[in-house]
Enzyme design. Structure first.
Site, PDB file in Angstrom:
ATOM      1  N   TYR A   1       0.844  -1.203   0.000  1.00  0.00           N
ATOM      2  CA  TYR A   1       0.000   0.000   0.000  1.00  0.00           C
ATOM      3  C   TYR A   1       0.878   1.252   0.000  1.00  0.00           C
ATOM      4  CZ  TYR A   1      -3.779  -3.215   1.457  1.00  0.00           C
ATOM      5  OH  TYR A   1      -4.679  -4.246   1.548  1.00  0.00           O
TER       6      TYR A   1
ATOM      7  N   PRO B   1     -16.602  -4.360   1.664  1.00  0.00           N
ATOM      8  CA  PRO B   1     -17.985  -4.732   1.970  1.00  0.00           C
ATOM      9  C   PRO B   1     -19.001  -3.766   1.382  1.00  0.00           C
ATOM     10  CG  PRO B   1     -16.934  -3.763   3.900  1.00  0.00           C
ATOM     11  CD  PRO B   1     -15.853  -3.992   2.888  1.00  0.00           C
TER      12      PRO B   1
ATOM     13  N   ALA C   1     -18.626  -2.572  -1.664  1.00  0.00           N
ATOM     14  CA  ALA C   1     -18.417  -2.637  -3.115  1.00  0.00           C
ATOM     15  C   ALA C   1     -17.828  -1.327  -3.629  1.00  0.00           C
ATOM     16  CB  ALA C   1     -19.703  -2.991  -3.846  1.00  0.00           C
TER      17      ALA C   1
END
Length: 337
Positions: free
Chosen positions: A55, A208, A210
Site C-alpha cells: 500500500y 464490503p 463494493a
C-alpha cells in the site's frame, strides 16, 4: 462501540469492524487526517488494524505505525501482508519465496514500529514458489516471534486446504482468509467459505461496500460525485468500474427501504450484511474522514431479520456475482514484474 469475534479456530479476538488503510494512507489522504481517522477508530473501540507493505509502496505501513505510537501494543491487533512488488521492485522484491518473506517481515516491523504483527498474510498465492517453501518460511516467522498467526488473501478453496494442511504439519495455525465480499460480490460463498469452515479459517472481508457503490451515492444515469472513488484516476476508478453499470446502480437504490426499516444508512447496511455470514470475523473499512469511522461502527452488532435478507436478495436479483471461478480469474498467473 464495536463488537469482537474470534478469528478462525484460534483464541484471538478481533474487532468485527477492522480499520484498513488500502487506498488512503500515504496516497489519498494527508498524514494528519490519517492519524485522526486512526484516533477515531480507537475511540470507537476498534482494536484491529490491517495494512500491507504494497500500500503506497510501503508508506501506508509507516503512516499507520506512526499513528499508533503511544498505544499499548498488547491492546492492538496489527495485520500486514506480503506478496506484491515493493521497494525498487527487483526480481526478488515480490512473491512468497523464503527470501522475500524473511526480508519483507523485517521491513514491515520496522515501518510499523513494532516487534511483531498479530497476523501476517500472504497477499496472493505465488504460483512460482513451491507452497512448501512459503509455508516453511511462515512457520519460521512465527517461531521467531515476528508474527503470531498466519493468514491468506484471495486464495481458492483448494489452496486454502493445502496451505492449512502444511501449516498443521509445520506446527502453526492458518486462521484467516481475506477476500472481497459484499452484497454484490458473493463469489466466496459456494467454495471458499465451506473449505474455510473445514480447516478452521474465517474471513476478514474487504470492500464490503463494493468500493462505495452500496452506499447509494452513485445514481444511474448521473455523473459520479466530484472527489468520489469513481473519479479517482490513481486507481479508484478502475477498481470500482465493475459495479458502475446503470442496472447495478438502479438495483442498489432498491435497498434504501431496507436500510430505512433498520434505521441504518445504506453504507451501514452493507457492512452489517457481510457480518451476518457466520464465517466472517470482520469487515474491513477505510476512511478518508474521522466521522466516517464513527458511522461505520454503527453496523456492529446489527441483526438483519431473515425477511429483510430475502428482500435484499430480491432487490439485487440479476446483478449479484456468485461465480467461484472469479477468484481464479483475479489471481496473478505469474509474479508481477
Amino acid at each position: 462501540m464495536v463488537n469482537y469475534r474470534y478469528l478462525g479456530n484460534s483464541g484471538l479476538k478481533i474487532s468485527e469492524i477492522t480499520y484498513g488503510n488500502w487506498l488512503t494512507h500515504g496516497s489519498q489522504v494527508e498524514n494528519d487526517v490519517a492519524t485522526a481517522c486512526v484516533r477515531a477508530a480507537l475511540d470507537a473501540g476498534i482494536t484491529t488494524f490491517d495494512t500491507a507493505d504494497v500500500y503506497a509502496n510501503t508508506v501506508a505501513e509507516q503512516v499507520l505505525g506512526d499513528a499508533l505510537q503511544g498505544e499499548r501494543r498488547e491492546s492492538l491487533e496489527i495485520f500486514t501482508k506480503v506478496y506484491w512488488p515493493t521497494g525498487p521492485k527487483g526480481p526478488n522484491d515480490v512473491g512468497l519465496s523464503r527470501k522475500h518473506i524473511m526480508e519483507s517481515i523485517n521491513g514491515s516491523l520496522s515501518r510499523l514500529g513494532t516487534d511483531y504483527v498479530d497476523l501476517y498474510q500472504a497477499h496472493r498465492y505465488d504460483v512460482e514458489t513451491p507452497l512448501e517453501e512459503t509455508m516453511q518460511a511462515f512457520a519460521d516467522v512465527v517461531r521467531q516471534g515476528k508474527a503470531l498467526y498466519i493468514g491468506v488473501s484471495e486464495w481458492s478453496a483448494d489452496q486454502i486446504r493445502a496451505g492449512a494442511a502444511l501449516a498443521k504439519e509445520l506446527g502453526f495455525q492458518l486462521i484467516s482468509s481475506q477476500p472481497q465480499y459484499s452484497m454484490l460480490w458473493r463469489v466466496i460463498e459456494d467454495e471458499v467459505v465451506p473449505a474455510s469452515k473445514e480447516v478452521g479459517v474465517s474471513q476478514i472481508v474487504w470492500s464490503p461496500m463494493a468500493q462505495g457503490v452500496l452506499s447509494g451515492k452513485y445514481l444511474p444515469g448521473q455523473a459520479a460525485p466530484a472527489g468520489s472513488r469513481a473519479t479517482d484516476q490513481k486507481g479508484g476508478a478502475q477498481t470500482i468500474s465493475r459495479f458502475m453499470s446503470d442496472e447495478t446502480l438502479t438495483a442498489v437504490q432498491n435497498l434504501k427501504p431496507v436500510a430505512d426499516e433498520l434505521g441504518l444508512s445504506m453504507a451501514q447496511l452493507a457492512v452489517a450484511w457481510v457480518l451476518q455470514n457466520d464465517n466472517v470475523a470482520a469487515a474491513l473499512v477505510g476512511a478518508s474522514r474521522p466521522e466516517q469511522v464513527a458511522e461505520n461502527v454503527k453496523a456492529s452488532g446489527v441483526t438483519i431479520p431473515a425477511e429483510l435478507l430475502k428482500q435484499i436478495d430480491e432487490a439485487l436479483a440479476g446483478v449479484v456475482e456468485r461465480d467461484p471461478a472469479k477468484t481464479f480469474e483475479g489471481m496473478p498467473k505469474k509474479r508481477p514484474a
